[in-house]
Design a protein around this motif. Sequence first.
Motif, mmCIF file in Angstrom:
data_model
loop_
_atom_site.group_PDB
_atom_site.id
_atom_site.type_symbol
_atom_site.label_atom_id
_atom_site.label_comp_id
_atom_site.label_asym_id
_atom_site.label_seq_id
_atom_site.Cartn_x
_atom_site.Cartn_y
_atom_site.Cartn_z
ATOM 1 N N ALA A 111 -9.626 3.038 2.088
ATOM 2 C CA ALA A 111 -10.347 4.138 1.447
ATOM 3 C C ALA A 111 -10.494 5.369 2.340
ATOM 4 C CB ALA A 111 -11.711 3.653 0.968
ATOM 5 N N VAL A 159 0.867 -1.178 0.000
ATOM 6 C CA VAL A 159 0.000 0.000 0.000
ATOM 7 C C VAL A 159 0.901 1.225 0.000
ATOM 8 C CG1 VAL A 159 -1.891 1.190 1.148
ATOM 9 C CG2 VAL A 159 -1.676 -1.295 1.350
ATOM 10 N N ASN A 211 -7.628 6.839 -0.090
ATOM 11 C CA ASN A 211 -7.547 5.943 -1.256
ATOM 12 C C ASN A 211 -6.119 5.667 -1.708
ATOM 13 O OD1 ASN A 211 -10.365 5.478 -1.732
ATOM 14 N ND2 ASN A 211 -10.492 7.602 -2.454
ATOM 15 N N ALA A 249 -6.843 -8.192 -1.573
ATOM 16 C CA ALA A 249 -6.624 -6.826 -2.062
ATOM 17 C C ALA A 249 -7.903 -6.007 -1.969
ATOM 18 C CB ALA A 249 -6.113 -6.868 -3.495
ATOM 19 N N GLU A 307 -8.242 -2.566 0.114
ATOM 20 C CA GLU A 307 -8.669 -1.323 -0.537
ATOM 21 C C GLU A 307 -9.836 -0.686 0.207
ATOM 22 O OE1 GLU A 307 -9.544 -2.339 -4.536
ATOM 23 O OE2 GLU A 307 -7.441 -2.393 -5.180
ATOM 24 N N LYS A 308 -10.783 -1.502 0.635
ATOM 25 C CA LYS A 308 -11.941 -0.978 1.377
ATOM 26 C C LYS A 308 -11.508 -0.367 2.707
ATOM 27 C CE LYS A 308 -16.555 -2.319 2.982
ATOM 28 N NZ LYS A 308 -17.550 -3.436 3.082
ATOM 29 N N GLU A 318 -2.891 3.556 -2.999
ATOM 30 C CA GLU A 318 -2.854 2.526 -4.021
ATOM 31 C C GLU A 318 -2.463 1.181 -3.416
ATOM 32 O OE1 GLU A 318 -1.358 2.227 -8.654
ATOM 33 O OE2 GLU A 318 -0.532 3.751 -7.309
ATOM 34 N N VAL A 319 -3.236 0.149 -3.744
ATOM 35 C CA VAL A 319 -2.964 -1.212 -3.287
ATOM 36 C C VAL A 319 -2.464 -2.008 -4.493
ATOM 37 C CG1 VAL A 319 -3.930 -3.296 -2.254
ATOM 38 C CG2 VAL A 319 -4.757 -1.044 -1.522
ATOM 39 N N GLN A 320 -1.226 -2.503 -4.415
ATOM 40 C CA GLN A 320 -0.605 -3.168 -5.556
ATOM 41 C C GLN A 320 -0.048 -4.532 -5.160
ATOM 42 O OE1 GLN A 320 2.213 0.096 -6.143
ATOM 43 N NE2 GLN A 320 1.358 0.397 -8.182
#
Length: 853
Positions: free
Chosen positions: A697, A536, A701, A689, A693-694, A703-705
């Motif tokens: 948020a 993240v 927000n 993932a 991400e939730k 970035e989740v990679q």
Amino acid sequence: MNTSLRLSASSLRAHRRRFAGTFLAVFLGVAFLAGTLVMGDTLRASFDSMFGDAAGGTDAVVRSADAITTPGESQGVRQPVATDLLRTVEKVPGVAAAVPNVQGAGQLVGANGEAIGGQGPPTLAGNWITDPELNPYRLVEGRAPRKSGEVVVNRGAAEKGGLTIGDTTTLRTPDPVRVTVVGLATFGGEDGMAQVTFTGMTMTDAQKHLTARPGEAATIQVRAGPGVTQRELVDRLTPVLPQDVEAITGQESAEENSEMISGRFLSVFTLFLLVFSGVALLVATFSIHNTFAIVVAQRTRENALLRALGASRRQVTGAALVEAGAVAVTASLAGLAGGIGIAAGLQALFPAIGFPFPEGDLVVTGLSMALPLAVGIVVCLGSALLPAVRAGRTAPLAALRETAVDTSGASRSRAVAGATLMALALACTLAGALVSPSIWPAGTGAVLALAAFVVLGPVASSTAVRVLGGPLARLRGVTGALARRNALRSPQRTAATASALMIGVAVVSLFTVFGASLKATMDQTVSRSFAGDVAVSAPSSGAGGSGLSPKLAGAIQKLPEVDTAVGLGRGVAEVDGEGRALTVTDPVALARTFDLGTVDGSLRRLGTDGIAVTGKEADRQHLTTGDRAHLTFTDGTKKTFTVRAVYDRSELAGDYVITRAAWAPHRTQDSDTLVAVTFAAGVSTDAGAAAVEKAAAPYGNPEVQTRDAYAQSSAGGIDMMLTLVYALLALAVLIALLGIANTLTLAIHERTRELGLLRAVGQTRAQLRAMVRWESVLVAAFGTAGGLALGAFLGWVLVRASDGASDSAFAFAMPPAQLAVVAVVGLAAGALAGLRPARRAARLDVLRAVAAE
């Protein structure tokens, strides 16, 4: 000398078209160099003026005296000063006003949900200073913030993010804060200071979100009373300040801020452009030398006739140099005008691409004009010197016989000299790459290798053209065979023409290989060190971003899909007197999500007085487990830590690790640079993932990679760098094209009778055009092949030398697809360069061509 001048003037009038390519080569090189210098001077003066105007009402700045600077950073980290000091400052005679200035990282989110700025230039937030003379920002729309949640932003940031007065958005500090824009401001008359963004808050909000503890400020801004100079005010403030606090003049503060925002960027950017100006001028040198060499060879009979009529060697040589000087001066002067035009164009272009170029007139200094002019003249005269000396050595009897237009240059002495240079080049490069990795011997070897390629070019050109042109003779028949024979006719000319393109292709290939190696290194680093499932990171993870909230890792850790979530924060301290970056984290969770290699000691026992160190840092500092390291923090606190663990790998974990509890008493504005997450057993990557991400948020927000995606995004800046490199090297390739076209044009002139005879015996215009074009392609193929070989080899050397010169392990990668594109572009450049000479050859009148001398 008068005779030489008359001869030169007459020759230039009669053969001015021959020097068109030389004129353009000098013009382009000088224009690029002059434009770079003028642009740099203008930017520097504009930023200095902007910061000077913005800080015009600040006469003194009170701040922490000591700063800790880590390797690779030009600006140190300072501890805040206590706002209680304000009462002491206000009592000093000559102080008219004093206000605290709270400042920290704060990144605005635009109307589209994307973060504004952060890819390098800082994203700042602070308290809105109500004293208009002490506030560097000027309110131009709306009003100042009056209550919690209201902010003023610089107009440039608002326009970039699509924000207007009344809009509500998020400010990352790094904890997300909901704010409402109530005003827009300018800085020194501009919409912002370069791409730096600023958000002004109420004093209460600024201290709540930007400082670790209440009652702190980055600096105290002071305004002097009537008749008190800045230096006098500083002298009065200094005796009443604590030992660890200092006062500097407002002018000194403005200069420091200007240097922080623009100085390093301008130095690197200008140096970058100057390097490519040098490459362009080096390419131009070969093109210019080739042109003069051909012209001198074509005028052998003319020069011999002059010698027979009584002209001395000095007069003939002088006439040739005067011609070169005339071309050099006129082309360089035109280049100066072109350089000013380039700088003016960039001044208009920069705002359009998102980089605010401060308004103001272009700054044209004597140095920025004299240096390109001198370089252009020296390059042109230096390139023409050997051909001019050769012209002076023409024997008078050469006027009575047919003379060869050119010699091969493939002599035994040239082969021996080239082989010697190549041996030295290999010795230096291999020593710098393998024996004792270092940039300096590798760089010396690279220069020697370039010289060896140039010297050996005529020796190798015959064999290379035969090999490269072999398929051409079979595929294109007589036309292809004639093209290959023409390219073989003068190895020295072919090599000299190809050398210009070779240099451009070599530099492109070098950066292509080095860029691919950097990307492979990043991929290797992440694959080897990062044992998590997803990473993240902040949407703008550059040096200027606000980072991630330290609370994010804890929120993710609570998810049932997650086994471990660890955040990596950053701190700074002096370790035994040297500034070092600290990784602030949970060391136990760190070991579960990162592969640290062999660990000597225990990461579980760091506590508040333990530290973990990499093996290379332990060797450098002569530390081992159980030893004591003395740390000095920015707040002046000195504390002794015990080395409780030594680990192998530091690529992502950093060289020093301490716990959050150990860092908490000394922290300023806390943030994480990365959160690494591993999923619980049985949880798929997609499901995990989505859950992360939730949970992330509400924190802006981020970035989740996946691991692979994180490696690719980390190397994203390399592609941007290569794009800029390719765009700049297009100038060098353009000059090389001019050299090839000019050489072919001159060759057509000397082969007029031959071309006429070919037409007379049945060669069609289409066949003649194809012959000339394929000759150009063969020359370009020779230069491209040599450039690819040289560039790939030097790329390997640079990677190996960098591997030994830095603390990171570099991986070498050869990108075949990108190098194939470079090869195709080189061949296409040759075909393009041959178009105009081919058309000109096809238009020759057959009878006049056969009758030509």
